[in-house]
Write a protein that holds these residues in place. Structure first.
Motif, mmCIF file in Angstrom:
data_model
loop_
_atom_site.group_PDB
_atom_site.id
_atom_site.type_symbol
_atom_site.label_atom_id
_atom_site.label_comp_id
_atom_site.label_asym_id
_atom_site.label_seq_id
_atom_site.Cartn_x
_atom_site.Cartn_y
_atom_site.Cartn_z
ATOM 1 N N VAL A 3 0.842 -1.190 0.000
ATOM 2 C CA VAL A 3 0.000 0.000 0.000
ATOM 3 C C VAL A 3 0.879 1.243 0.000
ATOM 4 C CG1 VAL A 3 -1.769 1.284 1.273
ATOM 5 C CG2 VAL A 3 -1.810 -1.216 1.255
ATOM 6 N N ALA A 4 0.453 2.275 -0.726
ATOM 7 C CA ALA A 4 1.098 3.585 -0.679
ATOM 8 C C ALA A 4 0.087 4.579 -0.131
ATOM 9 C CB ALA A 4 1.573 4.018 -2.058
ATOM 10 N N TRP A 5 0.433 5.226 0.990
ATOM 11 C CA TRP A 5 -0.425 6.276 1.550
ATOM 12 C C TRP A 5 0.142 7.622 1.158
ATOM 13 C CZ3 TRP A 5 0.049 9.734 6.038
ATOM 14 C CH2 TRP A 5 -1.169 10.383 6.340
ATOM 15 N N LEU A 160 7.432 0.196 -7.771
ATOM 16 C CA LEU A 160 7.281 0.010 -6.323
ATOM 17 C C LEU A 160 6.334 -1.133 -5.979
ATOM 18 C CD1 LEU A 160 7.056 3.761 -5.241
ATOM 19 C CD2 LEU A 160 8.943 2.189 -4.751
ATOM 20 N N ASP A 161 5.696 -1.714 -7.014
ATOM 21 C CA ASP A 161 4.771 -2.839 -6.837
ATOM 22 C C ASP A 161 3.637 -2.468 -5.880
ATOM 23 O OD1 ASP A 161 3.825 -5.357 -7.367
ATOM 24 O OD2 ASP A 161 4.968 -6.328 -5.772
ATOM 25 N N MET A 230 -0.203 -0.909 8.589
ATOM 26 C CA MET A 230 0.790 -1.504 7.697
ATOM 27 C C MET A 230 2.119 -1.637 8.415
ATOM 28 S SD MET A 230 2.123 1.656 5.297
ATOM 29 C CE MET A 230 0.596 2.097 4.518
ATOM 30 N N ARG A 231 2.995 -2.407 7.797
ATOM 31 C CA ARG A 231 4.400 -2.446 8.202
ATOM 32 C C ARG A 231 5.159 -1.538 7.251
ATOM 33 N NH1 ARG A 231 8.944 -5.548 6.875
ATOM 34 N NH2 ARG A 231 7.728 -6.834 5.436
ATOM 35 N N ILE A 255 5.131 3.903 2.064
ATOM 36 C CA ILE A 255 4.957 2.603 1.416
ATOM 37 C C ILE A 255 5.042 1.529 2.482
ATOM 38 C CG2 ILE A 255 5.736 1.073 -0.424
ATOM 39 C CD1 ILE A 255 5.021 3.810 -1.456
ATOM 40 N N GLY A 256 4.086 0.611 2.489
ATOM 41 C CA GLY A 256 4.119 -0.442 3.492
ATOM 42 C C GLY A 256 3.382 -1.683 3.048
ATOM 43 N N GLU A 257 3.541 -2.719 3.822
ATOM 44 C CA GLU A 257 2.841 -3.980 3.577
ATOM 45 C C GLU A 257 1.674 -4.089 4.546
ATOM 46 O OE1 GLU A 257 5.600 -7.169 3.844
ATOM 47 O OE2 GLU A 257 6.340 -6.920 1.798
#
Length: 408
Positions: A3-5, A160-161, A230-231, A255-257
């Motif tokens: 995810v990108a916030w 950045l997937d 997210m991480r 950016i996180g998972e």
């Protein structure tokens, strides 16, 4: 799920978002290489480091060879959109830009993103000016540097997937700017149209804090929301050209998972059609998916008076519902459609590349709680490798499965 916030501290513009993604780890050379493959002459780009208030940020600078009508920069916060004219604009009509992107060598994901952004712009401009989106001619946004910004956003998200784009509250300034249609109040009408469904806040700022290009990116690809659970993997800060004393003109990205098994909200669009010729079903589904639909399918039904027909159903990101709905209306032979919100439960997804004698094949992996629940080779890659080798697709797919199995 990655995810990108987006945190629009000082506003949103295409070049600011590109800079933030580069600062967060997207390869600048990878972005520029993809842009050069478009074979558009007359531009160059670079990233530089600047200060905006307390932020040491990246800035994505696009230099365009001056054209005969190109004016000087008016000093607004824009991504080379509103605020000055452009004499170097090789493609300004929506159909021309779409053709350029469809014929490009961009990755499928980057191509879909760029087309979705321009389509959102075309729909918004069409509504504002009472024009069919297919007939829209871009002025400021059609200029070469804005094309570069929009394509760069799509490429950066692909590098950045990023699976999902979430956008925080968006600050809106006030005042006026000069565009092809004359004096335009801020926020620009197209910008407001694009920001439907997003949380905004008015600020006593003179200037264009959000450009149509920046608004189109989030309208086409994102949804409104707070920082997701997210991480955190990376952060980035992108700066605009405007450097006001009143606030730091930057946008931040995180950016996180996130746990992809969590339920996500999507829009479900449905239309019953009894006048769609069977030959037009494949292009309808292709248009819906190309516009950014998450899924699209057709089901045979029997309609009133015993007429055979089809039920067209597609799933869309909530923020893209209107744009994808317009595609359904244009291509689906229907006078209207119904839509509703639905919760979607997903497995966490990732890709693993496996080596076969035909070439590299990506395996799409679905996981829950760290355990692999589902795996499958990407069909389009298998089909392309099969055509190149002159063998059945099933043979390439079987080789991919064998390579995946050998990994244990």
């Amino acid at each position: 799920m990655r995810v990108a916030w987006v945190d629009p501290v000082g506003g949103l513009a295409g070049d600011m978002l590109v800079a933030a993604f580069i600062d967060a780890g997207a390869s600048e050379e990878g972005i520029l290489g993809a842009l050069r493959a478009l074979a558009l002459p007359g531009w160059s780009a670079r990233t530089e480091r600047v200060w905006r208030g307390p932020f040491h940020a990246a800035r994505f600078v696009v230099d365009v060879e001056p054209g005969p009508t190109q004016d000087h920069d008016q000093g607004h916060d824009h991504d080379h959109g509103h605020g000055h004219g452009h004499g170097h604009a090789p493609s300004q009509r929506w159909a021309e830009i779409r053709g350029l992107l469809e014929a490009s060598s961009l990755s499928p994901r980057a191509r879909r993103s760029a087309i979705a952004i321009f389509r959102a712009l075309a729909v918004a401009e069409g509504r504002v000016h009472g024009t069919d989106p297919e007939a829209v001619t871009f002025h400021e946004v059609g200029a070469l540097d804005s094309i570069v910004d929009i394509v760069a956003v799509g490429v950066a998200l692909d590098l950045l997937d990023v699976d999902e784009l979430v956008v925080g509250p968006i600050p809106l300034g006030q005042g006026h700017t000069i565009g092809a249609h004359g004096c335009i109040p801020l926020p620009a009408p197209a910008t407001l149209e694009l920001l439907r469904g997003f949380e905004v806040e008015g600020r006593e700022l003179r200037g264009e804090t959000v450009t149509p290009t920046g608004a189109a990116v989030v309208a086409a690809l994102g949804r409104a929301g707070p920082l997701p659970r997210m991480r955190i993997l990376a952060t980035g800060v992108g700066a605009g050209s405007w450097d006001p004393a009143s606030h730091p003109n930057v946008v931040r990205v995180v950016i996180g998972e996130a746990d992809g098994s969590a339920a996500a909200e999507v829009a479900e669009l449905r239309a019953e059609v009894d006048s769609l010729h069977p030959e037009l079903v494949p292009p309808l589904l292709e248009a819906l998916l190309g516009a950014g639909a998450l899924d699209a399918y057709v089901t045979p039904i029997v309609m009133k008076k015993g007429r055979p027909g089809v039920l067209v159903t597609c799933l869309a990101p909530v923020a893209m519902r209107a744009a994808i709905g317009d595609v359904l209306l244009r291509h689906g032979g229907t006078l209207g459609y119904r839509w509703s919100l639905a919760a979607r439960d997903e497995l966490a997804r990732r890709f693993v590349s496996v080596e076969t004698r035909f070439g590299v094949v990506p395996m799409k992996i679905g996981e829950r709680d760290g355990a692999v629940i589902h795996a499958a080779p990407e069909y389009e890659v298998c089909a392309a490798l099969a055509r190149a080798a002159g063998v059945p697709v099933a043979e390439v797919s079987a080789a991919a499965w064998a390579a995946w199995g050998s990994r244990g």
